[in-house]
Write a protein that holds these residues in place. Sequence first.
Motif, PDB file in Angstrom:
ATOM      1  N   VAL A 224       0.808  -1.295   0.122  1.00  0.00           N
ATOM      2  CA  VAL A 224       0.067   0.024   0.061  1.00  0.00           C
ATOM      3  C   VAL A 224       0.936   1.046   0.060  1.00  0.00           C
ATOM      4  CG1 VAL A 224      -1.733   1.557   1.427  1.00  0.00           C
ATOM      5  CG2 VAL A 224      -2.079  -1.033   1.145  1.00  0.00           C
ATOM      6  N   ASN A 225       1.801   1.363   0.802  1.00  0.00           N
ATOM      7  CA  ASN A 225       2.791   2.423   0.787  1.00  0.00           C
ATOM      8  C   ASN A 225       3.485   2.402  -0.425  1.00  0.00           C
ATOM      9  OD1 ASN A 225       4.096   4.552   2.257  1.00  0.00           O
ATOM     10  ND2 ASN A 225       5.768   3.290   2.947  1.00  0.00           N
ATOM     11  N   PHE A 226       3.925   1.656  -1.155  1.00  0.00           N
ATOM     12  CA  PHE A 226       4.647   1.466  -2.208  1.00  0.00           C
ATOM     13  C   PHE A 226       3.841   2.112  -3.471  1.00  0.00           C
ATOM     14  CE2 PHE A 226       5.662  -0.453  -6.275  1.00  0.00           C
ATOM     15  CZ  PHE A 226       6.949   0.097  -6.507  1.00  0.00           C
ATOM     16  N   MET A 227       2.588   1.624  -3.396  1.00  0.00           N
ATOM     17  CA  MET A 227       1.608   2.074  -4.462  1.00  0.00           C
ATOM     18  C   MET A 227       1.318   3.892  -4.302  1.00  0.00           C
ATOM     19  SD  MET A 227       1.110  -0.381  -6.585  1.00  0.00           S
ATOM     20  CE  MET A 227      -0.729  -0.088  -7.384  1.00  0.00           C
TER      21      MET A 227
ATOM     22  N   ALA B  43      -1.351   0.911 -11.229  1.00  0.00           N
ATOM     23  CA  ALA B  43      -1.163  -0.714 -10.989  1.00  0.00           C
ATOM     24  C   ALA B  43       0.282  -1.260 -10.903  1.00  0.00           C
ATOM     25  CB  ALA B  43      -1.707  -1.103 -12.253  1.00  0.00           C
ATOM     26  N   LEU B  44       0.375  -2.324 -10.528  1.00  0.00           N
ATOM     27  CA  LEU B  44       1.657  -2.832 -10.432  1.00  0.00           C
ATOM     28  C   LEU B  44       1.582  -4.207 -11.591  1.00  0.00           C
ATOM     29  CD1 LEU B  44       4.527  -3.314  -8.796  1.00  0.00           C
ATOM     30  CD2 LEU B  44       3.262  -5.023  -7.454  1.00  0.00           C
TER      31      LEU B  44
ATOM     32  N   HIS C 223      -6.228  -7.376  -2.023  1.00  0.00           N
ATOM     33  CA  HIS C 223      -5.951  -6.296  -3.219  1.00  0.00           C
ATOM     34  C   HIS C 223      -6.539  -7.166  -4.474  1.00  0.00           C
ATOM     35  CE1 HIS C 223      -3.857  -3.566  -0.724  1.00  0.00           C
ATOM     36  NE2 HIS C 223      -3.297  -4.765  -0.518  1.00  0.00           N
ATOM     37  N   PRO C 224      -6.851  -6.247  -5.691  1.00  0.00           N
ATOM     38  CA  PRO C 224      -7.549  -7.234  -6.700  1.00  0.00           C
ATOM     39  C   PRO C 224      -6.331  -7.172  -7.631  1.00  0.00           C
ATOM     40  CG  PRO C 224      -7.830  -4.715  -6.753  1.00  0.00           C
ATOM     41  CD  PRO C 224      -7.705  -4.911  -5.499  1.00  0.00           C
ATOM     42  N   GLY C 225      -6.647  -7.895  -8.609  1.00  0.00           N
ATOM     43  CA  GLY C 225      -5.564  -8.406  -9.741  1.00  0.00           C
ATOM     44  C   GLY C 225      -6.287  -8.885 -10.949  1.00  0.00           C
TER      45      GLY C 225
ATOM     46  N   LEU D 140      -4.620  -1.360  -5.553  1.00  0.00           N
ATOM     47  CA  LEU D 140      -4.970  -1.258  -4.144  1.00  0.00           C
ATOM     48  C   LEU D 140      -6.588  -1.707  -4.190  1.00  0.00           C
ATOM     49  CD1 LEU D 140      -3.166   2.044  -3.145  1.00  0.00           C
ATOM     50  CD2 LEU D 140      -2.858  -0.313  -2.610  1.00  0.00           C
ATOM     51  N   ARG D 141      -7.104  -1.742  -2.986  1.00  0.00           N
ATOM     52  CA  ARG D 141      -8.637  -2.156  -2.956  1.00  0.00           C
ATOM     53  C   ARG D 141      -9.437  -0.911  -3.691  1.00  0.00           C
ATOM     54  NH1 ARG D 141      -8.665  -3.616   3.626  1.00  0.00           N
ATOM     55  NH2 ARG D 141      -7.336  -5.634   3.321  1.00  0.00           N
TER      56      ARG D 141
END
Length: 104
Positions: free
Chosen positions: A26-29, A36-37, A53-55, A76-77
């Motif tokens: 979460v912090n990274f995003m 998106a990652l 978290h969705p993917g 993220l959510r």
Amino acid sequence: MTNGTDDPNYKSSVQNLAKINKNGFVNFMKRNKLDALVSLGSDVTSILAIGGHPGISVPAGYDADRVPFGICFSGLRGSEPKLIEIAYAFEQSTKIRKPNPLFS
């Protein structure tokens, strides 16, 4: 290794996962202002699920043995609509999705 949800080890594990989730992904995003990652394959989905978290995985190509592989867009959510947009844009721009050559 717990004996149900009342086990202190279970509660400690859940708290640790929540802390890692908040301080890590979460912090990274948020820090990097990412929508998106992107990761190769779908191995990341079990890690995402821990944090809720969705993917979304989409076809990305075929390896040297003509076995299909994909990529996963995760976020993220609450980012599902954005992830669907990104995945759709990827599919439309790459036109990778084709009948599997092993069955054609």
